[in-house]
Design an enzyme around this catalytic site. Structure first.
Site, PDB file in Angstrom:
ATOM      1  N   ASP A   1       0.845  -1.192   0.000  1.00 11.89           N
ATOM      2  CA  ASP A   1       0.000   0.000   0.000  1.00 11.89           C
ATOM      3  C   ASP A   1       0.882   1.245   0.000  1.00 11.89           C
ATOM      4  OD1 ASP A   1      -1.778   2.035   0.421  1.00 11.89           O
ATOM      5  OD2 ASP A   1      -2.805   1.075   2.101  1.00 11.89           O
TER       6      ASP A   1
ATOM      7  N   LYS B   1      -6.552  15.098  -8.064  1.00 13.20           N
ATOM      8  CA  LYS B   1      -5.898  15.071  -9.377  1.00 13.20           C
ATOM      9  C   LYS B   1      -5.430  16.466  -9.800  1.00 13.20           C
ATOM     10  CE  LYS B   1      -6.055  10.660 -10.343  1.00 13.20           C
ATOM     11  NZ  LYS B   1      -4.801   9.885 -10.471  1.00 13.20           N
TER      12      LYS B   1
ATOM     13  N   THR C   1     -10.532   0.542 -18.580  1.00 13.65           N
ATOM     14  CA  THR C   1      -9.768  -0.231 -17.582  1.00 13.65           C
ATOM     15  C   THR C   1     -10.759  -0.752 -16.547  1.00 13.65           C
ATOM     16  OG1 THR C   1      -9.467   1.578 -16.011  1.00 13.65           O
ATOM     17  CG2 THR C   1      -7.839   1.434 -17.770  1.00 13.65           C
TER      18      THR C   1
ATOM     19  N   TYR D   1     -11.878  13.700  -5.869  1.00 15.40           N
ATOM     20  CA  TYR D   1     -11.025  13.214  -6.967  1.00 15.40           C
ATOM     21  C   TYR D   1     -10.505  14.418  -7.757  1.00 15.40           C
ATOM     22  CZ  TYR D   1      -9.583  10.164 -10.866  1.00 15.40           C
ATOM     23  OH  TYR D   1      -8.871   9.490 -11.829  1.00 15.40           O
TER      24      TYR D   1
HETATM   25  N1  NAP Z   1      -9.410   4.679 -16.350  1.00  6.59           N
HETATM   26  C1  NAP Z   1      -9.683   5.957 -16.502  1.00  6.59           C
HETATM   27  O1  NAP Z   1     -10.695   6.330 -17.181  1.00  6.59           O
HETATM   28  C2  NAP Z   1      -8.782   7.006 -15.917  1.00  6.59           C
HETATM   29  C3  NAP Z   1      -8.959   8.322 -16.347  1.00  6.59           C
HETATM   30  C4  NAP Z   1      -8.130   9.323 -15.847  1.00  6.59           C
HETATM   31  C5  NAP Z   1      -7.142   9.003 -14.934  1.00  6.59           C
HETATM   32  N2  NAP Z   1      -6.992   7.717 -14.519  1.00  6.59           N
HETATM   33  C6  NAP Z   1      -5.946   7.466 -13.552  1.00  6.59           C
HETATM   34  O2  NAP Z   1      -5.062   6.501 -14.080  1.00  6.59           O
HETATM   35  C7  NAP Z   1      -4.503   5.738 -13.011  1.00  6.59           C
HETATM   36  C8  NAP Z   1      -4.725   4.265 -13.298  1.00  6.59           C
HETATM   37  O3  NAP Z   1      -6.113   4.050 -13.394  1.00  6.59           O
HETATM   38  P1  NAP Z   1      -6.693   2.702 -14.010  1.00  6.59           P
HETATM   39  O4  NAP Z   1      -7.895   3.078 -14.770  1.00  6.59           O
HETATM   40  O5  NAP Z   1      -5.614   1.918 -14.641  1.00  6.59           O
HETATM   41  O6  NAP Z   1      -7.185   1.995 -12.643  1.00  6.59           O
HETATM   42  P2  NAP Z   1      -7.101   0.492 -12.107  1.00  6.59           P
HETATM   43  O7  NAP Z   1      -7.227  -0.463 -13.249  1.00  6.59           O
HETATM   44  O8  NAP Z   1      -8.067   0.417 -10.983  1.00  6.59           O
HETATM   45  O9  NAP Z   1      -5.607   0.426 -11.536  1.00  6.59           O
HETATM   46  C9  NAP Z   1      -5.252   1.194 -10.398  1.00  6.59           C
HETATM   47  C10 NAP Z   1      -3.896   0.725  -9.917  1.00  6.59           C
HETATM   48  O10 NAP Z   1      -3.525   1.465  -8.750  1.00  6.59           O
HETATM   49  C11 NAP Z   1      -3.182   0.547  -7.706  1.00  6.59           C
HETATM   50  N3  NAP Z   1      -3.476   1.175  -6.413  1.00  6.59           N
HETATM   51  C12 NAP Z   1      -4.617   1.812  -6.037  1.00  6.59           C
HETATM   52  N4  NAP Z   1      -4.500   2.263  -4.772  1.00  6.59           N
HETATM   53  C13 NAP Z   1      -3.248   1.911  -4.356  1.00  6.59           C
HETATM   54  C14 NAP Z   1      -2.534   2.082  -3.143  1.00  6.59           C
HETATM   55  N5  NAP Z   1      -3.068   2.710  -2.084  1.00  6.59           N
HETATM   56  N6  NAP Z   1      -1.287   1.583  -3.053  1.00  6.59           N
HETATM   57  C15 NAP Z   1      -0.726   0.938  -4.103  1.00  6.59           C
HETATM   58  N7  NAP Z   1      -1.339   0.746  -5.278  1.00  6.59           N
HETATM   59  C16 NAP Z   1      -2.590   1.225  -5.394  1.00  6.59           C
HETATM   60  C17 NAP Z   1      -4.038  -0.672  -7.999  1.00  6.59           C
HETATM   61  O11 NAP Z   1      -3.540  -1.807  -7.329  1.00  6.59           O
HETATM   62  P3  NAP Z   1      -4.492  -3.130  -7.123  1.00  6.59           P
HETATM   63  O12 NAP Z   1      -5.450  -3.172  -8.294  1.00  6.59           O
HETATM   64  O13 NAP Z   1      -3.500  -4.254  -7.117  1.00  6.59           O
HETATM   65  O14 NAP Z   1      -5.204  -2.902  -5.845  1.00  6.59           O
HETATM   66  C18 NAP Z   1      -3.890  -0.753  -9.514  1.00  6.59           C
HETATM   67  O15 NAP Z   1      -2.640  -1.315  -9.865  1.00  6.59           O
HETATM   68  C19 NAP Z   1      -5.178   6.236 -11.742  1.00  6.59           C
HETATM   69  O16 NAP Z   1      -4.323   7.177 -11.127  1.00  6.59           O
HETATM   70  C20 NAP Z   1      -6.431   6.903 -12.239  1.00  6.59           C
HETATM   71  O17 NAP Z   1      -6.849   7.931 -11.366  1.00  6.59           O
HETATM   72  C21 NAP Z   1      -7.789   6.717 -14.989  1.00  6.59           C
END
Ligand code: NAP
Length: 256
Positions: free
Chosen positions: A66, A161, A192, A157
């Site tokens: 974490d 961000k 995702t 959020y």
């Molecule tokens: N998808 C979108 O539409 C979108 C848009 C804009 C920005 N983002 C940003 O892009 C990034 C990745 O998002 P994603 O869509 O790929 O999400 P995701 O598939 O849910 O992946 C999130 C990742 O962050 C890890 N994580 C979360 N909290 C954590 C913590 N406290 N300590 C360590 N690891 C942690 C998760 O680990 P586990 O899964 O192993 O728990 C996972 O590897 C995020 O910062 C998100 O805010 C996403």
């Protein structure tokens, strides 16, 4: 006399670079790992879940934990350096989504959103900078289109961000004398698990998905690989004169 800038990472651009990637167990971080893997980088990955990503190669390492726990961040950086040596790039992809009305979200939950999306990234930068290669390197922070534009029921959020963007800009100025570049990627809606879980909770997931896509000028969500390509660029020597920049990867959402 001609002066030559320091070579990023102190190595030739073609040398294998040592890259630490957070959030690499899922979604965008997983795609970012795959993109750096494809350029021959040496990878140290982290996520929360215990099981390493299926794509992990025998010469790569994955450490679960974490990032809101500073002791874990210290251990992560220390193990990454023991395994790889000095770091050339640090890509902070971790984060979590949390929606809720202003009058509804308990303060403890608000604090969790800020920790997971902002303070934990600060902790990663804090501990990774002394571990970076002398001569410079690259840090990429993954913010969001919602770091640039407000949205109802997403205010914490938005705050986290948006804060990440200013964390990145300030860090870019503070670390420029060390030739450490810091840039911020601001993805839009990306396919995702993070987003898919939200769609599945809707009464009509397909209609909800189509309605969200219709708000994007390009008319569709991003694939994680498209976002990873831009993040890889910022984290590579190809972006050697870019620092303190915010790159929207959002199909035009924040252009309006
Ligand atoms: N998808 C979108 O539409 C979108 C848009 C804009 C920005 N983002 C940003 O892009 C990034 C990745 O998002 P994603 O869509 O790929 O999400 P995701 O598939 O849910 O992946 C999130 C990742 O962050 C890890 N994580 C979360 N909290 C954590 C913590 N406290 N300590 C360590 N690891 C942690 C998760 O680990 P586990 O899964 O192993 O728990 C996972 O590897 C995020 O910062 C998100 O805010 C996403």
């Amino acid at each position: 006399m001609t002066t030559h800038p320091p070579t990023e990472g102190g190595t030739a651009a073609t040398a294998r670079r040592n890259v630490l990637i957070t959030g690499a167990s899922s979604g965008i971080g997983e795609a970012v790992a795959e993109r750096f893997r494809s350029d021959g980088s040496r990878l140290f990955l982290t996520g929360r879940r215990a099981d390493p990503p299926a794509a992990l190669r025998p010469d790569e390492r994955y450490l679960a934990g974490d990032l809101c726990d500073e002791a874990f961040v210290e251990r992560l950086v220390s193990e990454a350096v023991s395994e790889l040596g000095p770091l050339d790039a640090v890509i902070a992809c971790h984060g979590l989504q949390a929606s809720g009305g202003i009058t509804e979200m308990p303060l403890a939950e608000a604090s969790r959103v800020l920790d997971a999306n902002l303070l934990s990234v600060y902790a990663v930068i804090k501990h990774a900078v002394p571990a970076m290669r002398e001569g410079g390197g690259a840090i990429v922070l993954v913010s969001s289109r919602l770091g640039l534009a407000g949205m109802p029921h997403e205010v914490l959020y938005n705050a986290a961000k948006g804060g990440l963007i200013m964390l990145g800009k300030g860090a870019a100025l503070e670390l420029a004398p060390q030739n450490i570049r810091v840039n911020i990627a601001a993805p839009g809606l990306t396919e995702t698990p993070f987003i898919e879980a939200g769609f599945r909770r809707a009464a009509d997931p397909e209609a909800h998905r189509a309605a969200r896509a219709a708000t994007i000028p390009l008319g569709r969500m991003a694939r994680a690989e498209e976002v990873a390509e831009a993040i890889h660029f910022l984290g590579s020597p190809a972006a050697s004169y870019i620092t303190g920049a915010v790159l929207p990867i959002d199909g035009g959402y924040t252009a309006a």
